[in-house]
Design an enzyme around this catalytic site. Structure first.
Site, PDB file in Angstrom:
ATOM      1  N   TYR A   1       0.832  -1.203   0.000  1.00 33.83           N
ATOM      2  CA  TYR A   1       0.000   0.000   0.000  1.00 33.83           C
ATOM      3  C   TYR A   1       0.869   1.256   0.000  1.00 33.83           C
ATOM      4  CZ  TYR A   1      -3.820   3.167   0.932  1.00 33.83           C
ATOM      5  OH  TYR A   1      -4.730   4.186   0.822  1.00 33.83           O
TER       6      TYR A   1
ATOM      7  N   PHE B   1      -7.437  19.287 -25.037  1.00 37.80           N
ATOM      8  CA  PHE B   1      -8.176  18.059 -25.337  1.00 37.80           C
ATOM      9  C   PHE B   1      -9.521  18.167 -24.614  1.00 37.80           C
ATOM     10  CE2 PHE B   1      -9.262  13.581 -24.432  1.00 37.80           C
ATOM     11  CZ  PHE B   1      -9.427  13.181 -25.740  1.00 37.80           C
ATOM     12  N   ASP B   2     -10.557  17.408 -25.051  1.00 36.56           N
ATOM     13  CA  ASP B   2     -11.894  17.658 -24.485  1.00 36.56           C
ATOM     14  C   ASP B   2     -11.995  17.414 -22.981  1.00 36.56           C
ATOM     15  OD1 ASP B   2     -11.855  14.943 -24.947  1.00 36.56           O
ATOM     16  OD2 ASP B   2     -13.573  14.899 -26.297  1.00 36.56           O
TER      17      ASP B   2
ATOM     18  N   ASP C   1       0.815  19.062 -21.648  1.00 34.83           N
ATOM     19  CA  ASP C   1      -0.013  17.863 -21.675  1.00 34.83           C
ATOM     20  C   ASP C   1       0.800  16.885 -22.506  1.00 34.83           C
ATOM     21  OD1 ASP C   1      -1.621  15.747 -22.354  1.00 34.83           O
ATOM     22  OD2 ASP C   1      -3.419  16.938 -22.719  1.00 34.83           O
TER      23      ASP C   1
ATOM     24  N   ALA D   1       0.870  13.636 -23.157  1.00 31.86           N
ATOM     25  CA  ALA D   1       0.376  12.301 -23.530  1.00 31.86           C
ATOM     26  C   ALA D   1       1.204  11.681 -24.668  1.00 31.86           C
ATOM     27  CB  ALA D   1      -1.089  12.380 -23.940  1.00 31.86           C
TER      28      ALA D   1
ATOM     29  N   LYS E   1      -0.990   6.460 -23.696  1.00 39.09           N
ATOM     30  CA  LYS E   1      -0.439   6.687 -25.037  1.00 39.09           C
ATOM     31  C   LYS E   1       1.067   6.356 -24.996  1.00 39.09           C
ATOM     32  CE  LYS E   1      -4.343   9.309 -25.072  1.00 39.09           C
ATOM     33  NZ  LYS E   1      -5.254   9.382 -23.909  1.00 39.09           N
TER      34      LYS E   1
ATOM     35  N   HIS F   1     -21.926  12.505 -28.406  1.00 39.21           N
ATOM     36  CA  HIS F   1     -21.464  11.492 -29.352  1.00 39.21           C
ATOM     37  C   HIS F   1     -21.245  10.123 -28.717  1.00 39.21           C
ATOM     38  CE1 HIS F   1     -18.063  13.641 -27.657  1.00 39.21           C
ATOM     39  NE2 HIS F   1     -17.270  12.628 -27.937  1.00 39.21           N
TER      40      HIS F   1
HETATM   41  N1  F0G Z   1      -4.816  14.704 -23.193  1.00 39.00           N
HETATM   42  C1  F0G Z   1      -4.772  14.257 -24.476  1.00 39.00           C
HETATM   43  C2  F0G Z   1      -3.965  15.008 -25.472  1.00 39.00           C
HETATM   44  C3  F0G Z   1      -5.499  13.109 -24.846  1.00 39.00           C
HETATM   45  O1  F0G Z   1      -5.433  12.692 -26.111  1.00 39.00           O
HETATM   46  C4  F0G Z   1      -6.240  12.422 -23.859  1.00 39.00           C
HETATM   47  C5  F0G Z   1      -7.009  11.233 -24.206  1.00 39.00           C
HETATM   48  C6  F0G Z   1      -6.251  12.918 -22.547  1.00 39.00           C
HETATM   49  C7  F0G Z   1      -5.517  14.057 -22.257  1.00 39.00           C
HETATM   50  C8  F0G Z   1      -7.036  12.250 -21.451  1.00 39.00           C
HETATM   51  O2  F0G Z   1      -6.396  11.114 -21.040  1.00 39.00           O
HETATM   52  O3  F0G Z   1      -8.020   9.282 -21.549  1.00 39.00           O
HETATM   53  O4  F0G Z   1      -6.074   8.906 -20.026  1.00 39.00           O
HETATM   54  O5  F0G Z   1      -7.973  10.293 -19.279  1.00 39.00           O
HETATM   55  N2  F0G Z   1      -7.236  10.878 -25.390  1.00 39.00           N
HETATM   56  C9  F0G Z   1      -7.904   9.649 -25.845  1.00 39.00           C
HETATM   57  C10 F0G Z   1      -8.012   9.679 -27.348  1.00 39.00           C
HETATM   58  C11 F0G Z   1      -9.175   9.344 -25.142  1.00 39.00           C
HETATM   59  O6  F0G Z   1      -8.688   8.788 -27.900  1.00 39.00           O
HETATM   60  O7  F0G Z   1      -7.419  10.530 -27.987  1.00 39.00           O
HETATM   61  P1  F0G Z   1      -7.164   9.832 -20.444  1.00 39.00           P
END
Ligand code: F0G
Length: 450
Positions: free
Chosen positions: A67, A119-120, A208, A210, A251, A442
């Site tokens: 833990y 990102f959304d 960010d 990713a 990613k 969507h």
């Molecule tokens: N930032 C970027 C640039 C992303 O592409 C994503 C996720 C996230 C943050 C959020 O990360 O999913 O681990 O919580 N992108 C996926 C996609 C969902 O299909 O592009 P997460």
């Protein structure tokens, strides 16, 4: 060629055209509603869908599930510190958890978060924290098929003028690569300029991260002065410019789950850690199992391998060329993680209100069991008060490339199917929404052919 060979295989679902048509209808023409075993080639996302290496699977067996104070955390922490140079490393279960914790700890009510493009989920978490998300993409991003090498850049002049007007900017966050903007990379020159502006105005600057490794590789290929650098050296230089970062490690961590927050500032790290304990887990696991931390530590080392990255970028470019030759133009130049088809040019007779990129996605599925992701009016537009659809800026279809999963012959199948759809483009019809929630429609909307 792929710089790896296959040790474990998974059979592909092979359906007939009639079975696919029936599956699509039963899914209310929404690809999110399909079962994965109804999909043959799944290019929905590159997130959490990669294949782990033998070394990663071996590391999984070393997972320490204690833990507190797990050995696996210290390995992960060391790998992330070596890469980023940031002393504070907080693991999270995925990217959006890192975003929520960072923005809730950082932003004050009404403050603006500026990005090349949020990102959304990043945008949603800025707003949930009481902030406003403002995208300032480079004007070059609007030219979908121009050869401009760094369409992921932030519009530096627009950022300067925003700050000169006294707008209260709580942070700048640069998405590398810019996923919402076609998977385009950000140049080191742009990162450096943004860093300099942020420093002058005492605004914290984040990445960010990713797809940090893919961005770094594209810098070695496209930016003058970086040809002799390794992707790893470039990645370290990118992180060195930032005050911290958040990342979805689904990613470029090449694992199926995980994320992190990295920070320089002690005090901000302490606030984030409090929230981490309350909502994710103790700071030495943060919502992950020890075995996940091991797989991620190994993945973060493998991901900057130049041979792997070169294969990835070359595959995306080859795929885009093949699709173009088959009659489907895309956002150029291709990045690494996906090819974004320009549905407006493939289906010019379908107006945005009838979702042309979604129509293309449905046809690709029926043709060859290929699943892809709409980045257009269905995902990013909305229905106005008057019932009219407000169109998104572009009608794109993202064909994402999971890491180390599909071979070129799989992608040849996709090109072949896409060509067949393009050949009968004039007879393809759009879709209308039959039923949808008010936000993030969507994911769950039900549609009908128009
Ligand atoms: N930032 C970027 C640039 C992303 O592409 C994503 C996720 C996230 C943050 C959020 O990360 O999913 O681990 O919580 N992108 C996926 C996609 C969902 O299909 O592009 P997460």
């Amino acid at each position: 060629m792929e710089p790896f060979k296959i040790k474990v295989v998974e059979p592909l679902a092979m359906l007939t055209r009639a079975e696919r048509s029936a599956a699509l209808q039963a899914a209310h023409y929404n690809l999110f509603r399909l079962r994965a075993d109804q999909v043959t080639i799944d290019l929905f996302t590159d997130s959490g869908t990669g294949a782990m290496s033998a070394q990663q699977w071996a590391a999984v067996m070393l997972g320490d599930e204690s833990y507190a104070g797990a050995r696996s955390f210290f390995r992960f922490e060391q790998v992330v510190r070596d890469l980023t140079g940031h002393p504070h490393v907080l693991p999270t279960h995925q990217g959006r958890a890192a975003e929520r914790i960072l923005f809730s700890s950082l932003l004050r009510q009404g403050q603006v978060s500026v990005s090349n493009t949020h990102f959304d989920t990043t945008r949603a978490n800025v707003e949930l924290a009481g902030g406003q998300a403002l995208d300032l993409p480079s004007p070059a991003a609007a030219e979908l098929d121009s050869k401009e090498p760094f369409k992921g850049d932030l519009d530096v002049a627009a950022l300067e003028s925003l700050l000169a007007r006294g707008v209260e900017v709580g942070c700048v966050i640069m998405t590398v690569t810019n996923n919402a903007g076609g998977g385009q990379p950000v140049s080191m020159a742009n990162l450096r300029s943004v860093r300099e502006i942020c420093e002058r105005h005492a605004v914290p600057f984040f990445l960010d991260a990713a797809r940090f490794a893919e961005n770094a590789y594209l810098i070695t290929q496209r930016e003058p002065g970086y040809g002799g650098h390794t992707p790893r050296q470039v990645a370290e230089e990118m992180f060195a410019l930032a005050d911290g970062s958040v990342a979805s490690l689904k990613k470029d961590g090449i694992a199926n789950i995980g994320g992190f927050i990295t920070l320089r500032a002690e005090e901000l790290a302490a606030r984030c850690r409090e929230l981490l304990i309350a909502t994710e887990g103790f700071p030495t696991y943060g919502g992950l199992a020890g075995r996940d931390l091991e797989a991620l530590a190994q993945g973060l080392i493998e991901v900057t391998d130049p041979a792997y990255l070169r294969h990835r970028a070359d595959t995306a470019a080859w795929f885009a060329d093949g699709l173009e030759a088959a009659g489907l133009p895309s956002v150029r130049p291709a990045g690494c993680h996906a090819v974004y088809l320009d549905a407006r040019r493939v289906l010019p007779h379908i107006p945005p209100a009838l979702f042309p990129a979604h129509a293309l996605a449905c046809q690709l599925y029926v043709e060859g069991g290929v699943r892809s992701f709409e980045v257009g009016t269905l995902s990013f537009g909305r229905t106005g008060e008057d019932g009219e659809e407000e169109a998104a800026p572009h009608e794109l279809l993202r064909l994402a490339l999971p890491r180390r999963v599909y071979t070129r012959s799989h992608l040849e199948h996709v090109i072949h199917c896409a060509g067949a759809v393009a050949a009968r483009a004039a007879s393809v019809r759009g879709y209308r929404i039959a039923e949808a929630p008010r936000s993030l429609r969507h994911f769950t909307a039900k549609l009908v052919p128009a």
